[in-house]
Design a protein around this motif. Sequence first.
Motif, PDB file in Angstrom:
ATOM      1  N   LYS A  29       0.900  -1.212  -0.151  1.00 33.83           N
ATOM      2  CA  LYS A  29      -0.040   0.013  -0.081  1.00 33.83           C
ATOM      3  C   LYS A  29       0.895   1.142   0.018  1.00 33.83           C
ATOM      4  CE  LYS A  29      -3.450   2.175   2.909  1.00 33.83           C
ATOM      5  NZ  LYS A  29      -4.116   2.052   4.195  1.00 33.83           N
ATOM      6  N   ARG A  30       1.961   1.173   0.659  1.00 34.81           N
ATOM      7  CA  ARG A  30       2.819   2.391   0.818  1.00 34.81           C
ATOM      8  C   ARG A  30       3.631   2.539  -0.495  1.00 34.81           C
ATOM      9  NH1 ARG A  30       5.180   1.275   5.957  1.00 34.81           N
ATOM     10  NH2 ARG A  30       7.035   0.496   4.880  1.00 34.81           N
ATOM     11  N   LEU A  31       4.000   1.303  -1.143  1.00 27.92           N
ATOM     12  CA  LEU A  31       4.622   1.657  -2.356  1.00 27.92           C
ATOM     13  C   LEU A  31       3.603   2.145  -3.445  1.00 27.92           C
ATOM     14  CD1 LEU A  31       6.395  -1.935  -2.759  1.00 27.92           C
ATOM     15  CD2 LEU A  31       7.580   0.320  -2.061  1.00 27.92           C
ATOM     16  N   ASP A  36       1.570   7.002  -6.351  1.00 23.63           N
ATOM     17  CA  ASP A  36       0.679   8.071  -6.686  1.00 23.63           C
ATOM     18  C   ASP A  36       1.069   9.584  -6.323  1.00 23.63           C
ATOM     19  OD1 ASP A  36      -1.363   6.585  -7.343  1.00 23.63           O
ATOM     20  OD2 ASP A  36      -2.033   5.910  -5.419  1.00 23.63           O
ATOM     21  N   GLY A  37       2.263   9.535  -5.350  1.00 19.50           N
ATOM     22  CA  GLY A  37       2.693  10.810  -5.021  1.00 19.50           C
ATOM     23  C   GLY A  37       2.094  11.338  -3.514  1.00 19.50           C
ATOM     24  N   THR A  38       1.524  10.297  -3.115  1.00 24.93           N
ATOM     25  CA  THR A  38       0.834  10.773  -1.799  1.00 24.93           C
ATOM     26  C   THR A  38       1.579  10.247  -0.615  1.00 24.93           C
ATOM     27  OG1 THR A  38      -0.692   8.886  -1.908  1.00 24.93           O
ATOM     28  CG2 THR A  38      -1.454  10.849  -2.993  1.00 24.93           C
ATOM     29  N   TYR A  39       2.623   9.840  -0.833  1.00 28.09           N
ATOM     30  CA  TYR A  39       3.224   9.264   0.642  1.00 28.09           C
ATOM     31  C   TYR A  39       3.978  10.089   1.332  1.00 28.09           C
ATOM     32  CZ  TYR A  39       7.074   6.925   3.098  1.00 28.09           C
ATOM     33  OH  TYR A  39       8.040   6.606   4.084  1.00 28.09           O
TER      34      TYR A  39
ATOM     35  N   LEU B 166      11.033   7.873  -8.878  1.00 24.35           N
ATOM     36  CA  LEU B 166      10.502   7.387  -7.572  1.00 24.35           C
ATOM     37  C   LEU B 166      11.690   6.785  -6.672  1.00 24.35           C
ATOM     38  CD1 LEU B 166       7.434   5.522  -8.714  1.00 24.35           C
ATOM     39  CD2 LEU B 166       7.288   7.850  -7.756  1.00 24.35           C
ATOM     40  N   LEU B 167      12.948   6.828  -6.948  1.00 21.72           N
ATOM     41  CA  LEU B 167      13.795   5.865  -6.521  1.00 21.72           C
ATOM     42  C   LEU B 167      14.251   6.653  -5.147  1.00 21.72           C
ATOM     43  CD1 LEU B 167      15.667   3.664  -6.859  1.00 21.72           C
ATOM     44  CD2 LEU B 167      17.413   4.917  -7.943  1.00 21.72           C
ATOM     45  N   PRO B 168      14.362   8.173  -5.174  1.00 21.21           N
ATOM     46  CA  PRO B 168      14.705   8.925  -3.801  1.00 21.21           C
ATOM     47  C   PRO B 168      13.718   8.430  -2.635  1.00 21.21           C
ATOM     48  CG  PRO B 168      15.131  10.436  -5.484  1.00 21.21           C
ATOM     49  CD  PRO B 168      14.366   9.237  -6.202  1.00 21.21           C
ATOM     50  N   THR B 169      12.311   8.588  -3.152  1.00 23.30           N
ATOM     51  CA  THR B 169      11.571   8.268  -2.105  1.00 23.30           C
ATOM     52  C   THR B 169      11.485   6.876  -1.774  1.00 23.30           C
ATOM     53  OG1 THR B 169      10.198   9.958  -3.333  1.00 23.30           O
ATOM     54  CG2 THR B 169       8.578   8.696  -1.458  1.00 23.30           C
ATOM     55  N   LEU B 195       3.590   0.059 -11.913  1.00 28.84           N
ATOM     56  CA  LEU B 195       3.740   0.896 -13.037  1.00 28.84           C
ATOM     57  C   LEU B 195       3.276   0.195 -14.129  1.00 28.84           C
ATOM     58  CD1 LEU B 195       7.231   2.648 -12.128  1.00 28.84           C
ATOM     59  CD2 LEU B 195       5.007   3.930 -12.043  1.00 28.84           C
ATOM     60  N   ARG B 196       3.946  -0.841 -14.207  1.00 26.23           N
ATOM     61  CA  ARG B 196       3.351  -1.888 -15.735  1.00 26.23           C
ATOM     62  C   ARG B 196       1.913  -1.748 -15.719  1.00 26.23           C
ATOM     63  NH1 ARG B 196       4.494  -7.698 -14.537  1.00 26.23           N
ATOM     64  NH2 ARG B 196       2.508  -7.179 -13.592  1.00 26.23           N
ATOM     65  N   ASP B 197       1.314  -2.337 -14.657  1.00 28.22           N
ATOM     66  CA  ASP B 197      -0.316  -2.812 -14.273  1.00 28.22           C
ATOM     67  C   ASP B 197      -1.106  -1.189 -14.861  1.00 28.22           C
ATOM     68  OD1 ASP B 197       0.382  -5.322 -13.823  1.00 28.22           O
ATOM     69  OD2 ASP B 197      -0.421  -5.245 -11.759  1.00 28.22           O
ATOM     70  N   ARG B 198      -0.410  -0.296 -14.067  1.00 28.26           N
ATOM     71  CA  ARG B 198      -1.276   0.981 -14.414  1.00 28.26           C
ATOM     72  C   ARG B 198      -1.079   1.363 -15.900  1.00 28.26           C
ATOM     73  NH1 ARG B 198      -0.799   4.933  -9.203  1.00 28.26           N
ATOM     74  NH2 ARG B 198      -0.921   3.281  -7.685  1.00 28.26           N
ATOM     75  N   ALA B 199      -0.023   1.101 -16.389  1.00 29.89           N
ATOM     76  CA  ALA B 199       0.168   1.624 -17.869  1.00 29.89           C
ATOM     77  C   ALA B 199      -0.693   0.810 -18.880  1.00 29.89           C
ATOM     78  CB  ALA B 199       1.705   1.580 -18.183  1.00 29.89           C
TER      79      ALA B 199
END
Lengths: 115, 204
Positions: A29-31, A36-39, B166-169, B195-199
């Motif tokens: 969920k966190r990933l 989403d950019g909401t973390y 997204l790597l830094p996060t 990411l693949r599933d969303r695309a």
Amino acid sequence: MRRSVEITTPIPSADEVAEGLGISKSRMKRLRQIVDGTYTPKRGNSMATGLDGRHRDTNGRISEKRADTKVGTLRAEYGDTFLRGIRSDAHLGTVRKETGKSLTQLVREHRDEHR
Amino acid sequence: MPRVEPDSVFLNIPYDARFQPLYLAYIVGLTELGLKPKATLAIPGGARRLDRIFELLQGCRYSVHDLSRVELDKAPPPTPRFNMPLELGLAIAWAKLNPGRHTWFVCESIDRRAQKSVSDLNGSDFNIHNGTPEGVMRELNNAFVRPVYRPTVPKMMRSYEALKRLLPTLKSNSGSTSVFTARMFADLIATAAELRDRARSSQE
């Protein structure tokens, strides 16, 4: 002509991939929140290196892992060989009870063994 | 004999900062193709390390061996990296002894260099990725062919760029300073799959 192989197995969903990797639902969920950019990281030093993803309580102690954490989840953190011989769906609470050791002690022993 | 996962790929690559872009590319590329990358990152050091590496390899239907880091390590004493060729040797022997259970691929960044560095493999095909993430995607797409779903290289590169952003996060979330840890490896694969599933769902 380059060598190639044909892949016919179905494409696993992200949830199936996560399950296969021993990633818990809350971690997945966190990933998703990160995607989403909401973390938003917790305040303070909660994700500092060396805390294995745990956080410090307000009194400075590192928080204890929940007793219902599965061994499979711990293996994702500490390596596939952590608690070898114990089923991946066993709970940490059971392991603590049977060995009489804390998670910290078990991790330390595991690391000493593989140093 | 260990059970073989039909869609798992043993990834034999160097774990160093300079290799990070290609490491991400392998993760994204294999995940885009619906395959499961496996690496030795979760295997601790010690006397039985090689046994465990071999066990992991035996459980994988495929293996990809990247020999692009054959240069001498700058840290004294200057030493070539022998781990990747060693594990390639294990894979070749395993495939020879068990035909149909294992297929290996060798990747290189420079054309014809592998013919020189491992000349015993002359006559074999090498996948030359030119040291770029795009090249890795292209070669993975050439090596692993899905008759029904076949992602394009530009699509794979979009997922790669998204994962890189997204790597830094992701690192902060896992408390890791390096991407070469067991936890980061798992998180990167799961995120790449998301990411693949969303695309895919946005295309449908």
